[in-house]
Design a protein around this motif. Structure first.
Motif, short mmCIF file in Angstrom:
data_model
loop_
_atom_site.label_atom_id
_atom_site.label_comp_id
_atom_site.label_asym_id
_atom_site.label_seq_id
_atom_site.Cartn_x
_atom_site.Cartn_y
_atom_site.Cartn_z
N VAL A 86 0.84 -1.20 0.00
CA VAL A 86 0.00 0.00 0.00
C VAL A 86 0.88 1.25 0.00
O VAL A 86 1.81 1.37 0.80
CB VAL A 86 -0.94 0.03 1.22
N LEU A 87 0.57 2.16 -0.90
CA LEU A 87 1.24 3.47 -0.94
C LEU A 87 0.21 4.54 -0.61
O LEU A 87 -0.74 4.77 -1.36
CB LEU A 87 1.85 3.72 -2.32
N SER A 88 0.39 5.21 0.53
CA SER A 88 -0.44 6.34 0.92
C SER A 88 0.24 7.60 0.41
O SER A 88 1.31 7.98 0.90
CB SER A 88 -0.59 6.38 2.45
N VAL A 89 -0.35 8.26 -0.59
CA VAL A 89 0.31 9.38 -1.25
C VAL A 89 -0.13 10.70 -0.65
O VAL A 89 -1.32 10.95 -0.45
CB VAL A 89 0.05 9.36 -2.78
N ASN A 90 0.83 11.57 -0.38
CA ASN A 90 0.56 12.95 0.01
C ASN A 90 0.75 13.83 -1.22
O ASN A 90 1.86 14.24 -1.55
CB ASN A 90 1.49 13.39 1.15
N TYR A 91 -0.33 14.07 -1.93
CA TYR A 91 -0.30 14.79 -3.20
C TYR A 91 -0.36 16.29 -2.97
O TYR A 91 -0.67 16.77 -1.87
CB TYR A 91 -1.48 14.33 -4.08
N ARG A 92 -0.06 17.03 -4.02
CA ARG A 92 -0.16 18.49 -3.95
C ARG A 92 -1.58 18.95 -3.60
O ARG A 92 -2.55 18.27 -3.95
CB ARG A 92 0.25 19.11 -5.30
N GLY A 128 0.90 5.43 -8.92
CA GLY A 128 0.66 4.16 -9.57
C GLY A 128 1.84 3.72 -10.41
O GLY A 128 2.22 2.54 -10.42
N GLU A 129 2.44 4.67 -11.12
CA GLU A 129 3.59 4.35 -11.96
C GLU A 129 4.79 3.94 -11.12
O GLU A 129 5.54 3.03 -11.49
CB GLU A 129 3.92 5.55 -12.85
N TRP A 130 4.97 4.61 -9.97
CA TRP A 130 6.08 4.26 -9.09
C TRP A 130 5.91 2.84 -8.56
O TRP A 130 6.86 2.05 -8.55
CB TRP A 130 6.15 5.25 -7.93
N LEU A 131 4.70 2.49 -8.15
CA LEU A 131 4.44 1.14 -7.67
C LEU A 131 4.68 0.11 -8.77
O LEU A 131 5.25 -0.96 -8.53
CB LEU A 131 3.00 1.02 -7.18
N PRO A 169 10.05 -3.96 -7.87
CA PRO A 169 10.25 -5.38 -8.21
C PRO A 169 9.32 -6.34 -7.48
O PRO A 169 9.09 -7.45 -7.94
CB PRO A 169 11.71 -5.62 -7.80
N ASN A 170 8.76 -5.90 -6.34
CA ASN A 170 7.88 -6.79 -5.56
C ASN A 170 6.40 -6.56 -5.85
O ASN A 170 5.54 -7.12 -5.17
CB ASN A 170 8.13 -6.58 -4.06
N VAL A 171 6.07 -5.74 -6.87
CA VAL A 171 4.68 -5.40 -7.17
C VAL A 171 4.29 -5.94 -8.54
O VAL A 171 5.04 -5.81 -9.52
CB VAL A 171 4.47 -3.87 -7.13
N ASP A 172 3.10 -6.52 -8.61
CA ASP A 172 2.53 -6.95 -9.88
C ASP A 172 1.89 -5.74 -10.55
O ASP A 172 0.84 -5.26 -10.10
CB ASP A 172 1.49 -8.05 -9.64
N HIS A 173 2.51 -5.24 -11.61
CA HIS A 173 2.06 -3.98 -12.22
C HIS A 173 0.68 -4.09 -12.85
O HIS A 173 0.05 -3.07 -13.15
CB HIS A 173 3.08 -3.50 -13.25
N LYS A 174 0.19 -5.31 -13.06
CA LYS A 174 -1.14 -5.48 -13.63
C LYS A 174 -2.24 -5.51 -12.57
O LYS A 174 -3.42 -5.57 -12.91
CB LYS A 174 -1.18 -6.78 -14.45
#
Length: 450
Positions: free
Chosen positions: A261-267, A297-300, A304-309
């Motif tokens: 899980v990536l919790s993003v702090n966006y602008r 999403g692109e960073w995730l 290497p440990n993430v299934d991009h699909k």
């Protein structure tokens, strides 16, 4: 500054200007400022005096600290630990003034404090900010007790939810009620999120917290969590706000299921400066902040440990809005998502009777359309769960009903969870729990069980 030999004195305003009544002719005034050598000036019959002070960093070795109550004491006599700034700090950091040095010293020794919150105090008449709490926890909502010295707050960590706490003289915490945490609370199963940063398409640095499963084999599905507000900041631990403490718990649950899980702090959010908080072309004027969500999403996808699909996304309120934009604009990145009481239509009504049309109304309408998830139904292909309470006073329930009707007209499969007789902030805890359970079940079913 003060009149020599008397108790008469004053302070300058923010621009260095001052006004002082002189009780006698030929009086001498003493002008002093922390970090500068004091200067004596004979007034005589002058009505205007211009004074330039010379910096003197040696003063900082024995600085006098003024508390928030106006009590001044020598640093060595204080009964609590005070932040120390010496002359070497001024020279080493090459700061133009003392305020900058104090700010640099008091943001925390740990670089990850960028995504934490600590308690500070500062005098009302000078820039002498002091840290009252440090460490890897999060402290918020400070209150000074009746003795005018003791400070209490709410404290949390990555693995312990909020508890009352007393700040001690050593900047540590004395927790109150820790024994009331249920014995079966799964503290040891919770992960400690990691502070990360990455670049958006325009080169701006974006921040977030990464939750990684303790046991991971191969590539795992992943989730981008988008907070609401948008004037919020997510932390490296339990959030002091109840709405986001529920989301933090959900993020931990998703990690326990096996998601990254990536919790993003966006602008538009807080914590990273004015320009970050007030970006150009944001919201209905172009949704420039969305590029930060897309970059998440692109960073995730590149890890290497993430299934991009199998990257999903969810968020509530403004986070629901950005989730809908992500699904509408970039279903190729986000394979499934949950839009929780989000704004899906940012169009304005320019034809209201008696309302003067602005000269740039056409441009505003064009930007609003480009900023609305409704405009991207043709490219919206990822499975979606819509959740909304029917008594929402912040975001109209019709926002979700309208989106659902458009999906039906398009013959697009979606799911809808209506929460009856509740508001935007889940007045019933059971409803907050129901929303979290539905979100997790949907994301697991769409991204993990296939």
């Amino acid at each position: 500054m003060k009149v020599k030999g008397t108790t008469a004195g004053t302070s300058t305003d923010s621009n260095g200007n001052f006004s002082l009544q002189i009780p006698q002719n030929n009086a001498t005034i003493i002008i002093s400022l922390l970090g500068f050598a004091p200067k004596e000036v004979n007034v005589g019959d002058k009505t205007t005096i211009n004074v330039a002070l010379v910096s003197d960093s040696k003063q900082l070795e024995e600085v006098t600290i003024s508390t928030a109550l106006g009590i001044t004491r020598q640093a060595k006599s204080l009964g609590y630990a005070a932040q120390t700034v010496n002359s070497a700090d001024l020279n080493f950091n090459h700061q133009p003034n003392l305020v900058n040095v104090l700010q640099g010293k008091n943001t925390g020794a740990d670089a990850d404090d960028l995504d934490r919150r600590h308690i500070y105090k500062v005098s009302v008449n000078q820039a002498d900010k002091q840290a009252l709490s440090i460490g890897k926890g999060i402290e918020a909502y400070p209150v000074i007790l009746a003795d005018n010295e003791t400070v209490v707050c709410l404290s949390s960590t990555a693995q312990r939810p909020l508890l009352p706490a007393v700040l001690t003289n050593k900047k540590s915490l004395q927790l109150v009620g820790e024994e009331l945490i249920p014995a079966d609370f799964p503290a040891k199963q919770l992960v400690v999120p990691k502070h990360i940063s990455f670049k958006a398409a325009d080169g701006k640095t974006i921040y977030g917290q990464l939750f990684t499963p303790k046991k991971s084999t191969g590539k795992s599905p992943a989730i981008v969590y988008v907070h609401g507000g948008p004037q919020r900041q997510m932390f490296l631990g339990w959030n002091p706000m109840d709405y986001y403490s529920i989301d933090y718990a959900l993020n931990q649950y998703l990690v326990n299921l096996g998601f990254t899980v990536l919790s993003v702090n966006y602008r538009l959010g807080l914590g990273y400066g004015y320009d970050f908080h007030k970006p150009a072309n944001a919201g209905a004027q172009g949704a420039s902040e969305y590029q930060d969500v897309k970059a998440s999403g692109e960073w995730l996808a590149n890890q290497p440990n993430v299934d991009h699909k199998k990257i999903g996304i969810y968020g509530g309120s403004y986070g629901g809005y950005l989730t809908a934009l992500a699904l509408g604009k970039d279903s190729k990145i986000f394979a499934a998502g949950v839009d929780i009481h989000g704004v899906n239509n940012r169009f304005s009504n320019f034809s209201a009777e008696g309302k003067e049309i602005a000269p740039d109304a056409d441009l505003a309408a064009k930007l609003a359309a480009e900023s609305s998830p409704m405009s991207y139904l043709n490219t919206w292909t990822s499975p979606t769960l819509i959740i909304h309470a029917d008594d929402d006073r912040n975001v109209a329930y019709s926002q979700s009903v309208d989106l659902a009707k458009r999906f039906e007209d398009k013959k697009f499969e979606f799911e809808f969870l209506a929460i009856p007789d509740d508001t935007h902030h889940w007045m019933k805890f059971s409803n907050g729990l129901k929303v979290s359970e539905a979100t997790a079940e949907f994301l697991k079913r769409k991204l993990m069980d296939k």
